[in-house]
Design a protein around this motif. Sequence first.
Motif, PDB file in Angstrom:
ATOM      1  N   ARG A 101      73.510 -18.366  57.656  1.00 42.88           N
ATOM      2  CA  ARG A 101      72.313 -18.777  56.589  1.00 42.88           C
ATOM      3  C   ARG A 101      72.433 -19.983  56.255  1.00 42.88           C
ATOM      4  NH1 ARG A 101      68.341 -19.233  56.103  1.00 42.88           N
ATOM      5  NH2 ARG A 101      67.075 -19.443  53.966  1.00 42.88           N
ATOM      6  N   GLN A 127      62.219 -20.987  52.264  1.00 43.60           N
ATOM      7  CA  GLN A 127      63.317 -21.422  52.957  1.00 43.60           C
ATOM      8  C   GLN A 127      64.843 -22.445  52.898  1.00 43.60           C
ATOM      9  OE1 GLN A 127      63.122 -20.732  57.522  1.00 43.60           O
ATOM     10  NE2 GLN A 127      60.954 -21.533  56.751  1.00 43.60           N
ATOM     11  N   GLU A 145      68.329 -14.076  49.136  1.00 43.93           N
ATOM     12  CA  GLU A 145      68.969 -14.827  50.674  1.00 43.93           C
ATOM     13  C   GLU A 145      70.464 -13.495  50.546  1.00 43.93           C
ATOM     14  OE1 GLU A 145      67.878 -16.328  52.893  1.00 43.93           O
ATOM     15  OE2 GLU A 145      66.121 -16.648  52.521  1.00 43.93           O
ATOM     16  N   ARG A 196      69.727 -10.356  51.609  1.00 41.31           N
ATOM     17  CA  ARG A 196      69.687  -9.957  53.031  1.00 41.31           C
ATOM     18  C   ARG A 196      70.990 -10.188  54.198  1.00 41.31           C
ATOM     19  NH1 ARG A 196      66.749 -15.195  56.514  1.00 41.31           N
ATOM     20  NH2 ARG A 196      67.801 -14.802  58.199  1.00 41.31           N
TER      21      ARG A 196
END
Length: 246
Positions: free
Chosen positions: A89, A170, A52, A55
Motif C-alpha cells: 500500500r 489515494q 486504508e 483495507r
Amino acid sequence: MFRPVRSRRSFEEAVAQIAEAVRAGDLPVGGRLPPERQLAAELEISRPTLREAVRVLREAGVLGAGPGFVQVASERIPEGVLEQRSAMRLEEVAKVLEARRLLEPRVAQLAGLYASDEDLEQLAQILERQRQAGGNRERVRALDTRFHLAIAAATQNQVVVELTRSLLRQVEIARDMALRTPVEPELVVELHQRTLEAIRGGDQAGIEAAMDHHLAHLERIWERESGRPRLRHPPDFLISRAGPHP
C-alpha cells in the motif's frame, strides 16, 4: 483499547493497534470495530487513513465486512502478510505521488486560464479558513482537500474534478504524515497562497513553480517519514523550470 496515534507513520501504527487489539482479545472474533468516525477520533487520524488500515487488515483476513459494519474475522495475525500488504500500500502511495506531478500542475494552469471571479473568491475563502484553523489537523486536512478540488473545479471540467478527487483520496496516507510535522499547517497556507496568487494573475510559469514547490514538499516528507524513497526521481519534464525550491 485504542490510543491516539503519535507517530507520523499513522497508517502503519493504525494497522498495528487494531491488530494488537485482536491479538489481545479486546476485539474477539465476531466482534465489531467501533464506527469509523469514532475510531478515527480515538486514534486521531483521518478517516481515509483509517480506511486504508482497515483495507490492509481485511485483505490479510483479520477483518471482514458485515452489513454496514466491520468485524473481526480471525484472531490469527499473519505478521508477514500484514507487513507485506502494508508495504504494497505504501508503494502505491509513491505511485500516486508521481501521478500528481503529471496532473495537478496542469490542472492549476488550466484554472489560471478559466477560473471565474466566483472561483477565485471560493479559493480565497478556503485559504482564509485554513489560516483560522491553526493547529486543528483534521480541519486543515479537510480544507486542503477542498482547496485542491476548488482549483480543479475552476477548470470548468468535471472530469478533471473527479480525477483530482481520486488522486487526493489515494494519497491520504502521505498527507496525514505531512500534517503531523510541526510547521506543516502554516506552510500549507503559504504554499496555497502562492498558488492562488499565480492563478489569479494567470501566471503560467508562476503556477507551475508554486505547484512544483507544493508537490516536492510532500514528496520530501514522504521519503523522510516513511523511510521509503520515491519510486524514481521525477524526469526533467515533470519538474518546474522556474528555478530551485526555496
